[in-house]
Design a protein around this motif. Structure first.
Motif, PDB file in Angstrom:
ATOM      1  N   PRO A 130      -7.379  63.847  74.532  1.00  0.00           N
ATOM      2  CA  PRO A 130      -7.793  64.911  73.605  1.00  0.00           C
ATOM      3  C   PRO A 130      -9.085  64.541  72.907  1.00  0.00           C
ATOM      4  O   PRO A 130      -9.272  63.407  72.452  1.00  0.00           O
ATOM      5  N   ALA A 131      -9.983  65.489  72.832  1.00  0.00           N
ATOM      6  CA  ALA A 131     -11.288  65.269  72.208  1.00  0.00           C
ATOM      7  C   ALA A 131     -11.428  66.015  70.893  1.00  0.00           C
ATOM      8  O   ALA A 131     -11.882  65.449  69.889  1.00  0.00           O
ATOM      9  N   VAL A 157     -10.082  75.179  61.315  1.00  0.00           N
ATOM     10  CA  VAL A 157     -10.850  73.962  61.193  1.00  0.00           C
ATOM     11  C   VAL A 157     -10.744  73.188  62.498  1.00  0.00           C
ATOM     12  O   VAL A 157      -9.722  73.252  63.188  1.00  0.00           O
ATOM     13  N   ALA A 158     -11.819  72.491  62.868  1.00  0.00           N
ATOM     14  CA  ALA A 158     -11.839  71.633  64.058  1.00  0.00           C
ATOM     15  C   ALA A 158     -11.834  70.178  63.604  1.00  0.00           C
ATOM     16  O   ALA A 158     -12.659  69.788  62.760  1.00  0.00           O
ATOM     17  N   VAL A 159     -10.919  69.369  64.148  1.00  0.00           N
ATOM     18  CA  VAL A 159     -10.757  67.978  63.746  1.00  0.00           C
ATOM     19  C   VAL A 159     -10.682  67.107  64.995  1.00  0.00           C
ATOM     20  O   VAL A 159     -10.500  67.597  66.125  1.00  0.00           O
ATOM     21  N   LEU A 160     -10.809  65.789  64.791  1.00  0.00           N
ATOM     22  CA  LEU A 160     -10.738  64.827  65.875  1.00  0.00           C
ATOM     23  C   LEU A 160      -9.351  64.201  65.906  1.00  0.00           C
ATOM     24  O   LEU A 160      -8.910  63.609  64.914  1.00  0.00           O
ATOM     25  N   PRO A 161      -8.638  64.295  67.013  1.00  0.00           N
ATOM     26  CA  PRO A 161      -7.324  63.646  67.103  1.00  0.00           C
ATOM     27  C   PRO A 161      -7.472  62.131  67.170  1.00  0.00           C
ATOM     28  O   PRO A 161      -8.403  61.591  67.781  1.00  0.00           O
ATOM     29  N   THR A 162      -6.567  61.432  66.525  1.00  0.00           N
ATOM     30  CA  THR A 162      -6.550  59.966  66.537  1.00  0.00           C
ATOM     31  C   THR A 162      -5.182  59.490  66.982  1.00  0.00           C
ATOM     32  O   THR A 162      -4.159  60.103  66.641  1.00  0.00           O
ATOM     33  N   HIS A 205      -4.813  74.252  69.024  1.00  0.00           N
ATOM     34  CA  HIS A 205      -5.463  74.273  70.331  1.00  0.00           C
ATOM     35  C   HIS A 205      -6.214  72.951  70.510  1.00  0.00           C
ATOM     36  O   HIS A 205      -7.007  72.551  69.652  1.00  0.00           O
ATOM     37  N   VAL A 206      -5.939  72.280  71.629  1.00  0.00           N
ATOM     38  CA  VAL A 206      -6.522  70.968  71.910  1.00  0.00           C
ATOM     39  C   VAL A 206      -7.460  71.090  73.109  1.00  0.00           C
ATOM     40  O   VAL A 206      -7.085  71.665  74.147  1.00  0.00           O
ATOM     41  N   PHE A 207      -8.651  70.536  72.973  1.00  0.00           N
ATOM     42  CA  PHE A 207      -9.624  70.475  74.055  1.00  0.00           C
ATOM     43  C   PHE A 207      -9.755  69.010  74.479  1.00  0.00           C
ATOM     44  O   PHE A 207     -10.062  68.146  73.663  1.00  0.00           O
ATOM     45  N   ASP A 208      -9.484  68.739  75.777  1.00  0.00           N
ATOM     46  CA  ASP A 208      -9.508  67.354  76.251  1.00  0.00           C
ATOM     47  C   ASP A 208     -10.852  67.021  76.894  1.00  0.00           C
ATOM     48  O   ASP A 208     -11.765  67.859  76.991  1.00  0.00           O
ATOM     49  N   THR A 209     -10.960  65.786  77.359  1.00  0.00           N
ATOM     50  CA  THR A 209     -12.215  65.316  77.958  1.00  0.00           C
ATOM     51  C   THR A 209     -12.486  65.932  79.321  1.00  0.00           C
ATOM     52  O   THR A 209     -13.606  65.803  79.846  1.00  0.00           O
ATOM     53  N   MET A 210     -11.478  66.605  79.917  1.00  0.00           N
ATOM     54  CA  MET A 210     -11.677  67.274  81.192  1.00  0.00           C
ATOM     55  C   MET A 210     -12.155  68.706  81.021  1.00  0.00           C
ATOM     56  O   MET A 210     -12.336  69.427  82.008  1.00  0.00           O
ATOM     57  N   GLY A 211     -12.337  69.136  79.764  1.00  0.00           N
ATOM     58  CA  GLY A 211     -12.823  70.481  79.504  1.00  0.00           C
ATOM     59  C   GLY A 211     -11.741  71.534  79.453  1.00  0.00           C
ATOM     60  O   GLY A 211     -12.063  72.719  79.404  1.00  0.00           O
TER      61      GLY A 211
END
Length: 595
Positions: A49-50, A272-277, A344-350
């Motif tokens: 996840p990005a 809001v858009a955040v970075l998953p950790t 909604h999660v956007f991963d490194t594969m787009g």
């Protein structure tokens, strides 16, 4: 015939899980088997996840209702604990004397600094402090302090609350000086009101010895939908959090004031858009099986029975799924009810993945969902196909608690078949607590020695009388003593059962002991603010369990989010220490030499 296996699981009769997490070295087949068990041989066509986008709705709190009182606007400059727990200043006993002299000292210092000494003399003459006979003080320093307060001080509490009487007392002053005094007193009253929590209505339920209040949240700015009502009927004092509240479903108050338009920052939808950790904790093992770990990794004692679900889940998460969990931060405003409407999660594969609500997934069979986390009782959101509400109360993270001023222990006495309210501590005239037992002992004169028999020399010891029926002793009439009643200590206040109405409901009502009229009035009966005798008092019978309860009154201080200092008087209820015996009994025959 043996069919194909779905999976192979080991079975162990040992509660220790250490052998299962140890990476022992064996043959290569064993190593491959261990990698297969933890899922390292399973390839997933997935990315990390990005970015995560959160959508949520916040509902602000609108009003507060203490007990059965009227609704009040929800304040923003005070914590919820102070708003609920704050009680009015004492108006009874030594606590009222100390509060009155404390306020008198404050206003006197302000007037003297402004050169208005004559106004202090007028207030001292117009607001004298009379002795109402309810002050509890130890002989010596305590009684001297009470007499000094009444002689040199005045009733500052009356100056604070009664503006008409204050104006009449200051009438002899010239008009110009009277205006200066009025300005000083007005500023002083505002400072006292801001510093000390003095509520308009009390949320303390005297029959249940608990706080009862409710909060209302407006669902829409125009109040077109029913309001959400949060109730807290069993708050005993201390700390308020989301679990202290329940939602009363389908309830909307008819006497609510007209809703005001919501501010721009209280609008319904937010995003809001955040970075998953990754989710990690101290001492957690490495996410890969053959990765090198540092010395901080510590499994500790992870022994678990087959039914210990919590430890088994923690061990399974740490060893097998440690790199599969991510957290996303979401900063929420206090005093709001929040519902997350989308993740909604956007991963490194787009790719874009929508994360559904876990509560809605668990409720696929309605009414059979057993696991709930951070959900309010009475919330019907899941049944309506929505995510549950999350309540963020405007509560404190901590506070400074002063020593107990009043402490009353409600105990059961099975031998006497009574409930007693034992006044252990009572606020004294110096603002500190007074031990009722010590006050009783210091105020009771010592027993006089028995008189010498007639004809004996003056100062000789009294003759010893042998008890009746004892071998070798002479019979005497006063060797045995008959007691009609062995009284309880005078600071033990009885509560008698009383039926309410025609039902089986029983309330315990405060009563008096008949032998109190033979004792010093200064040491008998209730003297604390918790058991004040200027009004009747009764409590529900079920509120005093077998172990008893302890009710205290003390000062609390805390800082709010704006940095302001808030001080208030708090009452709290805690479990007791068990049953007690008051020593009350009737028709007793005591040995005069051993009693």
């Amino acid at each position: 015939m043996i069919g194909p296996w779905d999976r192979v699981e080991g079975s162990s009769h040992d509660d220790e899980l250490d052998s299962g997490v140890e990476a022992r070295i064996a043959d290569p087949l064993w190593m491959l088997a261990r990698q297969w068990q933890v899922g390292e041989l399973r390839g997933d066509d997935a990315g990390s996840p990005a970015v995560a986008r959160l959508n949520w709705t916040s509902i602000p709190l609108r009003s507060y209702r203490p007990g059965g009182g009227p609704d009040e606007p929800m304040p923003t400059s005070s914590s919820l604990e102070r708003m609920v727990e704050a009680t009015a200043p004492p108006t009874y006993g030594a606590g009222a004397l100390y509060w009155a002299t404390r306020l008198a000292g404050q206003i006197s210092r302000r007037l003297v600094r402004q050169g208005l000494d004559d106004a202090v003399d007028l207030l001292r003459g117009g607001f004298p402090l009379a002795d109402d006979g309810t002050t509890v003080a130890l002989r010596g320093a305590g009684t001297t302090a009470a007499a000094l307060a009444r002689g040199r001080g005045f009733d500052g509490a009356a100056v604070f609350s009664d503006s008409t009487r204050t104006t009449a007392a200051l009438a002899p002053l010239p008009a110009e000086r009277r205006e200066q005094v009025d300005a000083v007193i007005t500023r002083w009253r505002a400072d006292v009101s801001a510093r000390f929590g003095i509520p308009a209505a009390d949320a303390w339920d005297e029959h249940r010895l608990e706080y009862q209040f409710s909060l209302t949240a407006a669902t829409t700015p125009d109040a077109s939908d029913p309001d959400v009502v949060l109730t807290a009927d069993k708050y005993t004092g201390g700390h308020l959090d989301w679990y202290s509240f329940d939602i009363d479903p389908g309830r909307q108050r008819a006497d609510q004031p007209t809703a005001t338009p919501a501010a721009a920052n209280d609008e319904a939808d937010r995003s809001v858009a955040v970075l998953p950790t990754p989710v990690r904790y101290s001492g957690m093992p490495a996410p890969r099986w053959w990765a090198f770990e540092d010395g901080d990794v510590h499994f500790g004692d992870i022994a678990a029975d087959p039914g210990d679900l919590g430890r088994l889940l923690l061990a399974d998460y740490a060893t097998g799924y440690g790199n599969d969990w991510f957290s996303v931060p979401l900063r929420l405003p206090i005093a709001t009810l929040t519902r997350v409407t989308g993740v909604h999660v956007f991963d490194t594969m787009g790719r874009r993945v929508e994360v559904p609500c876990a509560a809605l997934l668990d409720d696929r069979k309605p009414g059979r969902r057993a696991f709930r986390l951070y959900e309010l009782t009475g919330d019907t959101s899941v049944a309506d196909g929505q995510a549950p509400l999350l309540f963020v109360p405007p509560s404190l993270s901590g506070s400074e608690v002063g020593p107990a001023l009043d402490r009353v222990e409600f105990v059961r006495d099975e031998a006497a078949n009574l409930v007693w309210a034992v006044e252990r501590l009572v606020e004294g005239p110096t603002g500190r607590s007074v031990d009722r037992l010590q006050q009783w002992r210091t105020s009771t004169p010592p027993e006089s020695p028995p008189e010498s028999p007639p004809g004996s020399p003056s100062g000789s010891p009294p003759a010893r009388v042998s008890p009746v029926g004892r071998r070798g002793g002479a019979a005497a009439a006063d060797a045995w003593r008959y007691r009609i009643e062995a009284a309880a200590p005078p600071y033990w206040i009885p509560f008698l059962p009383l039926r309410t109405g025609n039902g089986a409901q029983i309330r315990l009502r405060r009563a008096r002991m008949q032998d109190w009229q033979l004792l010093d009035p200064a040491v008998v009966g209730a003297r604390s603010e918790l058991l004040r005798t200027d009004r009747p008092m009764s409590i529900d019978e079920e509120e005093v369990p077998r172990g008893g309860i302890t009710v205290q009154r003390r000062w609390q201080a805390a800082r709010w989010t704006d940095g302001s200092m808030q001080v208030w008087l708090q009452r709290s209820k805690r479990p007791g220490t068990g049953e007690r015996s008051s020593g009350l009994r009737w028709d007793g025959l005591d040995d005069h030499l051993t009693s």
